[in-house]
Design an enzyme around this catalytic site. Structure first.
Site, PDB file in Angstrom:
ATOM      1  N   THR A  17       0.830  -1.212   0.000  1.00 35.76           N
ATOM      2  CA  THR A  17       0.000   0.000   0.000  1.00 35.76           C
ATOM      3  C   THR A  17       0.865   1.263   0.000  1.00 35.76           C
ATOM      4  O   THR A  17       0.661   2.175  -0.824  1.00 35.76           O
ATOM      5  CB  THR A  17      -0.894   0.010   1.270  1.00 35.76           C
ATOM      6  OG1 THR A  17      -1.664  -1.192   1.269  1.00 35.76           O
ATOM      7  CG2 THR A  17      -1.820   1.212   1.290  1.00 35.76           C
ATOM      8  N   GLU A 132       9.571   9.244   9.525  1.00 37.54           N
ATOM      9  CA  GLU A 132       8.331   9.961   9.825  1.00 37.54           C
ATOM     10  C   GLU A 132       7.095   9.094   9.600  1.00 37.54           C
ATOM     11  O   GLU A 132       6.121   9.144  10.365  1.00 37.54           O
ATOM     12  CB  GLU A 132       8.239  11.230   8.951  1.00 37.54           C
ATOM     13  CG  GLU A 132       7.008  12.074   9.211  1.00 37.54           C
ATOM     14  CD  GLU A 132       6.942  12.575  10.644  1.00 37.54           C
ATOM     15  OE1 GLU A 132       7.877  13.263  11.072  1.00 37.54           O
ATOM     16  OE2 GLU A 132       5.962  12.258  11.341  1.00 37.54           O
ATOM     17  N   VAL A 135       5.064   6.477  12.292  1.00 36.84           N
ATOM     18  CA  VAL A 135       4.092   6.803  13.348  1.00 36.84           C
ATOM     19  C   VAL A 135       3.066   7.789  12.800  1.00 36.84           C
ATOM     20  O   VAL A 135       3.428   8.838  12.261  1.00 36.84           O
ATOM     21  CB  VAL A 135       4.799   7.435  14.572  1.00 36.84           C
ATOM     22  CG1 VAL A 135       3.797   7.666  15.697  1.00 36.84           C
ATOM     23  CG2 VAL A 135       5.949   6.581  15.047  1.00 36.84           C
ATOM     24  N   GLY A 190      -7.279  -0.993   3.440  1.00 33.85           N
ATOM     25  CA  GLY A 190      -5.830  -0.801   3.433  1.00 33.85           C
ATOM     26  C   GLY A 190      -5.256  -0.220   4.710  1.00 33.85           C
ATOM     27  O   GLY A 190      -4.115   0.212   4.739  1.00 33.85           O
ATOM     28  N   GLU A 193      -2.539  -4.108   9.052  1.00 37.92           N
ATOM     29  CA  GLU A 193      -1.265  -4.746   8.747  1.00 37.92           C
ATOM     30  C   GLU A 193      -1.533  -6.103   8.073  1.00 37.92           C
ATOM     31  O   GLU A 193      -2.629  -6.657   8.197  1.00 37.92           O
ATOM     32  CB  GLU A 193      -0.478  -4.986  10.039  1.00 37.92           C
ATOM     33  CG  GLU A 193      -0.127  -3.709  10.782  1.00 37.92           C
ATOM     34  CD  GLU A 193       0.730  -2.776   9.954  1.00 37.92           C
ATOM     35  OE1 GLU A 193       1.716  -3.217   9.361  1.00 37.92           O
ATOM     36  OE2 GLU A 193       0.402  -1.582   9.895  1.00 37.92           O
ATOM     37  N   ASP A 204       1.220  -3.025  17.021  1.00 30.62           N
ATOM     38  CA  ASP A 204       1.499  -1.902  16.117  1.00 30.62           C
ATOM     39  C   ASP A 204       1.507  -0.585  16.908  1.00 30.62           C
ATOM     40  O   ASP A 204       2.431   0.231  16.771  1.00 30.62           O
ATOM     41  CB  ASP A 204       0.437  -1.880  15.007  1.00 30.62           C
ATOM     42  CG  ASP A 204       0.569  -0.675  14.109  1.00 30.62           C
ATOM     43  OD1 ASP A 204       1.435  -0.696  13.217  1.00 30.62           O
ATOM     44  OD2 ASP A 204      -0.184   0.295  14.303  1.00 30.62           O
ATOM     45  N   LYS A 208       4.755   2.061  17.803  1.00 31.25           N
ATOM     46  CA  LYS A 208       4.718   3.516  17.563  1.00 31.25           C
ATOM     47  C   LYS A 208       4.963   4.303  18.842  1.00 31.25           C
ATOM     48  O   LYS A 208       5.724   5.275  18.846  1.00 31.25           O
ATOM     49  CB  LYS A 208       3.371   3.884  16.941  1.00 31.25           C
ATOM     50  CG  LYS A 208       3.189   3.297  15.533  1.00 31.25           C
ATOM     51  CD  LYS A 208       1.741   3.368  15.090  1.00 31.25           C
ATOM     52  CE  LYS A 208       1.544   2.851  13.668  1.00 31.25           C
ATOM     53  NZ  LYS A 208       0.139   2.693  13.313  1.00 31.25           N
TER      54      LYS A 208
HETATM   55  N1  HSE Z   1      -1.988  -0.762  10.589  1.00 33.53           N
HETATM   56  C1  HSE Z   1      -1.740   0.572  10.966  1.00 33.53           C
HETATM   57  C2  HSE Z   1      -2.993   1.149  11.575  1.00 33.53           C
HETATM   58  C3  HSE Z   1      -1.375   1.474   9.828  1.00 33.53           C
HETATM   59  O1  HSE Z   1      -4.046   0.519  11.503  1.00 33.53           O
HETATM   60  O2  HSE Z   1      -2.923   2.216  12.131  1.00 33.53           O
HETATM   61  C4  HSE Z   1       0.043   1.664   9.581  1.00 33.53           C
HETATM   62  O3  HSE Z   1       0.765   2.078  10.689  1.00 33.53           O
END
Ligand code: HSE
Length: 431
Positions: A17, A132, A135, A190, A193, A204, A208
């Site tokens: 993506t 950048e 996050v 999209g 992950e 995830d 971050k």
């Molecule tokens: N999978 C992440 C989210 C997007 O849903 O925020 C990319 O960091």
């Protein structure tokens, strides 16, 4: 660099993506940063060569191996969009940095797990390592902490850093939809992950917030010390009952500093209606930054998707092209140390407790006596009518109490004969 010294030849590894979004962006706007020169993708690598791409890639050099692309003398800047904390992504980033090539990455797992080591390599070689896009996608949180707030004494960063979880929680609340259906839609859009457990399990968001903690507090990113709970334990009844008490459930990621010690946590938490976190809906991300001089800053914006994330990658490419140089984190890599972890033993929280009890006299008295006996003060209370199976749902919220005391009281409540299932606890966000 090519002969006119104005065209940067970019190698892009990973064409999912974000990679597809970057190819489209640079194809349409190679001169988006004229002070730095022209940005042209000249080499690519991805899992499948056969897949359709959003732009014509026939003039780009194909590499089966991303490490070979990273090492190739035919590009000047390596963009890593493969993902994953180890494996080919790490090998390719290390290879590019080792030969003194600037690196831009969107890989939060890599930076959260190996940031200090990679920063040391980049700074030894005197090249930028920028992330950048790792996050909050297109919302500039990394530059905010690394650059704009370099002179501030930041004491906490907290917010919503996973759009997939926020989308799922919002859709479940507004449409009463089942978790699995909403997740499938997030994947189609999209946001999610490749492996949904990375989003759902809170990992995830933890990657971050680990990165933001390092930038905010000047310590090494320390993913291994993060406390992580995902949204997989939150069900539709939690969402409805929290709503009845005036709250929305959000997956909150936070990093707090007390002296030298730091706590990095991700867990579901309740935010009252009207609070900016409760009003952050769908796939949006949100972040509070609190500093001693500035007070509080609130950022809200896209955290995922091809366009916003490609824009964040492009901003880093522009920094490389215009020769912006800063330490990879806020402090030079040679001074990065892992911060001690704040002792959770005395942690104070307000909590939401959900019970399912038998419909018989004295149940509520027994619950409230147990809480009162432990010194836990009830703030809100709601008992629903008996369900078809005869059980009665009860939810209550407490005033701030040491979590250890609440946990002990809940163990006693769990043993009451009127309990039909184990009590469930969710924290109320510290706002
Ligand atoms: N999978 C992440 C989210 C997007 O849903 O925020 C990319 O960091």
């Amino acid at each position: 660099m090519s002969e006119d010294r104005k065209t940067w030849r970019i190698g892009v590894a990973g064409l999912g993506t974000v990679g597809g979004g970057l190819l489209s962006f640079l194809d349409a706007e190679p001169d988006f940063a004229p002070a730095g020169g022209r940005a042209v993708v000249t080499g690519i690598s991805a899992r499948s060569r056969a897949r359709n791409r959003p732009v014509d890639v026939s003039a780009m050099q194909w590499f089966d191996d991303p490490v070979a692309l990273a090492k190739s003398p035919d590009n000047d800047l390596f963009v890593e969009l493969i993902g994953g904390s180890d494996g080919p992504a790490k090998a390719a980033v290390e290879a590019a940095l080792a030969m003194g090539k600037p690196v831009v990455t969107a890989n939060k797992a890599l930076i959260a797990s190996h940031g200090a080591h990679l920063a040391a390599l980049a700074e030894t070689k005197g090249v930028p390592l920028l992330f950048e896009a790792a996050v909050m996608g297109g919302t500039p949180a990394v530059k905010m902490l690394r650059e704009a707030l370099v002179g501030e004494d930041v004491i906490s960063v907290a917010g919503i850093l996973n759009g997939t979880c926020n989308y799922i929680l919002t859709e479940m609340e507004t449409k009463g939809s089942a978790f699995g259906d909403v997740l499938a839609e997030a994947q189609r859009l999209g946001y999610a992950e490749a492996d949904p457990t990375t989003d759902i399990g809170g990992f995830d968001a933890a990657h971050k917030i680990t990165i933001l903690a390092a930038l905010a507090f000047g310590c090494a990113p320390d993913f291994a010390s993060a406390e992580i709970e995902g949204v997989d334990q939150v069900d539709l009844d939690d969402i409805k009952l929290a709503h009845d008490l005036g709250y929305r459930i959000r997956l909150v990621a936070s990093a707090v500093r007390e002296g030298e010690a730091v706590a990095v946590r991700v867990h579901p938490a309740l935010a009252p209606f009207g609070h900016p976190l409760a009003e952050t809906r769908g796939s949006l991300n949100a972040l509070f930054i609190e500093g001693r001089r500035i007070g509080r800053i609130f950022l809200q914006g896209p955290g995922a998707g091809a366009g916003p994330t490609a824009a964040a990658v492009a901003a880093d490419i522009a920094d490389v092209m215009t020769a912006v140089r800063r330490p990879v984190f806020q402090s030079p890599a040679s001074g990065l140390k892992f911060a001690p972890v704040i002792d959770p033993a005395n942690r104070i929280s307000r909590v939401f407790i959900r019970l399912r009890v038998k419909d018989q006299p004295g149940v509520i008295a027994a619950v409230s006596e147990t809480l009162a006996g432990a010194g836990v003060s009830i703030d809100g209370f709601l008992q629903k009518s008996a369900q078809a199976d005869g059980s009665v749902p009860i939810v209550l919220t407490t005033h701030a109490t040491a979590e250890s005391i609440v946990f002990e009281a809940l163990e006693r409540i769990a043993r009451l004969p009127s309990m039909l299932q184990a009590p469930k606890l969710l924290r109320i966000a510290r706002l």
